[in-house]
Design an enzyme around this catalytic site. Structure first.
Site, PDB file in Angstrom:
ATOM      1  N   SER A 249      -7.944   3.205   6.729  1.00 17.18           N
ATOM      2  CA  SER A 249      -7.244   1.936   6.925  1.00 17.18           C
ATOM      3  C   SER A 249      -6.323   1.610   5.747  1.00 17.18           C
ATOM      4  O   SER A 249      -5.498   2.438   5.383  1.00 17.18           O
ATOM      5  CB  SER A 249      -8.286   0.844   7.179  1.00 17.18           C
ATOM      6  OG  SER A 249      -7.695  -0.173   7.923  1.00 17.18           O
ATOM      7  N   LYS A 253      -3.680   4.220   3.908  1.00 22.01           N
ATOM      8  CA  LYS A 253      -2.293   4.046   3.457  1.00 22.01           C
ATOM      9  C   LYS A 253      -2.225   4.531   2.003  1.00 22.01           C
ATOM     10  O   LYS A 253      -1.299   5.219   1.578  1.00 22.01           O
ATOM     11  CB  LYS A 253      -1.869   2.569   3.520  1.00 22.01           C
ATOM     12  CG  LYS A 253      -2.142   1.850   4.855  1.00 22.01           C
ATOM     13  CD  LYS A 253      -1.675   0.393   4.814  1.00 22.01           C
ATOM     14  CE  LYS A 253      -2.416  -0.569   5.735  1.00 22.01           C
ATOM     15  NZ  LYS A 253      -2.379  -0.362   7.149  1.00 22.01           N
ATOM     16  N   TRP A 340      -3.918  -1.606  17.269  1.00 17.58           N
ATOM     17  CA  TRP A 340      -3.243  -2.329  16.175  1.00 17.58           C
ATOM     18  C   TRP A 340      -2.615  -1.332  15.192  1.00 17.58           C
ATOM     19  O   TRP A 340      -1.570  -1.592  14.602  1.00 17.58           O
ATOM     20  CB  TRP A 340      -4.285  -3.220  15.494  1.00 17.58           C
ATOM     21  CG  TRP A 340      -3.869  -4.077  14.342  1.00 17.58           C
ATOM     22  CD1 TRP A 340      -4.366  -4.025  13.071  1.00 17.58           C
ATOM     23  CD2 TRP A 340      -2.927  -5.161  14.339  1.00 17.58           C
ATOM     24  NE1 TRP A 340      -3.793  -4.993  12.280  1.00 17.58           N
ATOM     25  CE2 TRP A 340      -2.898  -5.704  13.034  1.00 17.58           C
ATOM     26  CE3 TRP A 340      -2.089  -5.722  15.309  1.00 17.58           C
ATOM     27  CZ2 TRP A 340      -2.081  -6.773  12.666  1.00 17.58           C
ATOM     28  CZ3 TRP A 340      -1.265  -6.787  14.940  1.00 17.58           C
ATOM     29  CH2 TRP A 340      -1.262  -7.293  13.637  1.00 17.58           C
ATOM     30  N   HIS A 390     -11.716   1.181  15.290  1.00 19.94           N
ATOM     31  CA  HIS A 390     -11.270   1.289  13.905  1.00 19.94           C
ATOM     32  C   HIS A 390     -12.497   1.458  12.998  1.00 19.94           C
ATOM     33  O   HIS A 390     -13.256   0.499  12.800  1.00 19.94           O
ATOM     34  CB  HIS A 390     -10.542  -0.020  13.587  1.00 19.94           C
ATOM     35  CG  HIS A 390      -9.859  -0.052  12.272  1.00 19.94           C
ATOM     36  ND1 HIS A 390      -8.706   0.654  12.030  1.00 19.94           N
ATOM     37  CD2 HIS A 390     -10.155  -0.713  11.118  1.00 19.94           C
ATOM     38  CE1 HIS A 390      -8.314   0.414  10.791  1.00 19.94           C
ATOM     39  NE2 HIS A 390      -9.173  -0.409  10.216  1.00 19.94           N
TER      40      HIS A 390
HETATM   41  C1  GTR Z   1      -6.127  -4.935   8.881  1.00 19.95           C
HETATM   42  C2  GTR Z   1      -4.696  -4.622   8.561  1.00 19.95           C
HETATM   43  C3  GTR Z   1      -4.478  -3.149   8.715  1.00 19.95           C
HETATM   44  C4  GTR Z   1      -5.598  -2.325   8.116  1.00 19.95           C
HETATM   45  C5  GTR Z   1      -6.952  -2.981   8.132  1.00 19.95           C
HETATM   46  C6  GTR Z   1      -7.987  -2.438   7.141  1.00 19.95           C
HETATM   47  O1  GTR Z   1      -6.402  -6.280   8.895  1.00 19.95           O
HETATM   48  O2  GTR Z   1      -3.872  -5.341   9.429  1.00 19.95           O
HETATM   49  O3  GTR Z   1      -3.219  -2.802   8.212  1.00 19.95           O
HETATM   50  O4  GTR Z   1      -5.278  -1.931   6.840  1.00 19.95           O
HETATM   51  O5  GTR Z   1      -6.894  -4.321   7.906  1.00 19.95           O
HETATM   52  O6  GTR Z   1      -7.675  -2.047   6.022  1.00 19.95           O
HETATM   53  O7  GTR Z   1      -9.156  -2.459   7.520  1.00 19.95           O
END
Ligand code: GTR
Length: 409
Positions: A249, A253, A340, A390
């Site tokens: 996540s 990045k 997302w 996720h």
């Molecule tokens: C979310 C965000 C994503 C992702 C995520 C995470 O809220 O919108 O870009 O990075 O968090 O890190 O779990």
């Protein structure tokens, strides 16, 4: 389906409504010169792209080396029932009266010399990744979370092992790999505050926040991963290892950006990294530049705000971030229910990095059509989309281990 997030810009989840867009060509310089050799890629285009990402997206990391004090805080050859050694090291950075301590937790397989090492951040502290009472708990600011049993912005005894499902430590060790874990809040607490974390140690006198084209938190976390590599490269137990940048996540990045910046990472893995990670910005599917800048203003450089609702103006897209990793293997993982993060955009970025891999005689992803769920593709660019949400699962780790094994043979 188009959803509206609390009166903000619409969120698009409909493939058929994506407006046509053009991706910048990784193999044509901004002056219009076509790149046909590795030499030209490395001398002309790669530095140009790297600089664009610094200038427009993640920010420049200020010049100047900080050499940490290194202290071994704890070690044992009898971790995980005796199959691994555990070692915990504190790296302490000090400058201008400011001090930052980074706790590095290592599990190394006892039966393997120079094991390849997964190097990855966690969200709530090293103690959350395994049910191991010896893991040191950081003093750094931590987000409160009922699930993690953290209520006062600091890691707790009760949070031990709460995220162990995300770290397949037994599998990692049994397959001959090691794990190096770090808490991202040690490097920069994840909040819109530039008075804490690593940033102030680099301020000129009178400065209280990064300049518009300087690093945000993702840049800071990437910097931290490189400092951990500095350490690993001088520890006799790990200096001959191969290093694998891993992250999930926002930390996926980070692993991509760290892998682009630091070629000492032999393999780079991004798990569900989405917008600002593996996903193409210009598709504007799921999370967009505007949404991420609004919700997480501290992650990118301020210069990146110029692209909120203006993705078409970006001189880069994320296929070029992966191209910066070439010829080193890169693996991108998506999850079916993680729309997302735009799974298709994550795949396509990997696919469009292909020409740069091919310039090196390496293999990119075969077609512009993503594979079906749970059918991993492993070339020099790897990809899978698994069923589920996720998260990081054992299935994800199975693929990462298999992918790394292919490349370290
Ligand atoms: C979310 C965000 C994503 C992702 C995520 C995470 O809220 O919108 O870009 O990075 O968090 O890190 O779990």
């Amino acid at each position: 389906m188009t959803l509206f997030a609390c009166g903000q810009s619409p969120v698009n989840y409909d493939e058929s409504t994506i407006a046509p867009f053009e991706l910048p060509d990784p193999l044509t310089t901004s002056a219009g010169r076509e790149i046909k050799s590795v030499k030209d890629w490395e001398q002309l285009r790669r530095p140009e792209i790297l600089n664009l990402f610094k200038e427009e997206v993640y920010g420049h990391i200020p010049a100047g080396a900080l050499v940490p004090k290194i202290e071994v805080m704890e070690s044992s050859p009898a971790a995980l029932g005796g199959k691994a050694s555990r070692k915990q090291v504190a790296l302490t950075f000090e400058k201008a009266g400011q001090r930052l301590q980074l706790l590095v937790l290592m599990y190394l397989p006892n039966e393997v010399d120079d094991p390849p090492l997964f190097v990855g951040y966690n969200f709530y502290g090293n103690q959350t990744i395994a049910d191991d009472p010896e893991i040191l708990i950081s003093n750094a600011w931590t987000r409160n979370s009922e699930d993690m049993s953290i209520a006062e912005n600091i890691g707790t005894q009760a949070s031990r092992g709460k995220r162990s499902h995300r770290w397949a430590i037994d599998q990692i060790i049994d397959e001959g790999f090691g794990l190096v874990a770090i808490y991202y809040g040690d490097v920069d607490p994840d909040r819109d505050d530039f008075s804490d974390g690593i940033h102030p140690l680099f301020y000129a006198s009178g400065q209280d926040k990064p300049k518009p084209n300087e690093w945000g938190s993702i840049g800071a976390w990437a910097w931290g991963m490189s400092r951990v590599l500095d350490y690993l490269q001088q520890d006799p137990q790990t200096q001959a290892s191969k290093y694998i940048a891993f992250g999930h996540s926002r930390l996926g990045k980070t692993s991509l950006w760290a892998g682009a910046l630091d070629t000492r990472f032999s393999v780079v893995i991004s798990n569900n990294s989405g917008c600002g990670g593996a996903a193409l910005f210009k598709r504007k599917f799921g999370e967009t530049a505007a949404a991420i800048n609004r919700n997480f203003p501290h992650w990118f450089s301020d210069s990146f705000n110029a692209y909120s609702n203006k993705e078409e103006d970006l001189p880069i897209d994320q296929h070029m971030l992966m191209a910066l990793v070439a010829p080193r293997p890169v693996y991108i993982a998506s999850a079916e229910e993680d729309q997302w993060a735009d799974p298709k955009g994550e795949y396509l970025a990997g696919f469009h990095a292909g020409p740069v891999y091919e310039l090196y005689g390496k293999k990119g992803l075969p077609t512009a059509e993503p594979p079906k769920v749970n059918q991993p593709i492993m070339k020099d660019v790897g990809y899978h989309i698994r069923t589920g949400k996720h998260d990081v699962t054992d299935h994800d780790w199975e693929q990462y281990i298999a992918f790394c094994k292919r490349h370290f043979k």
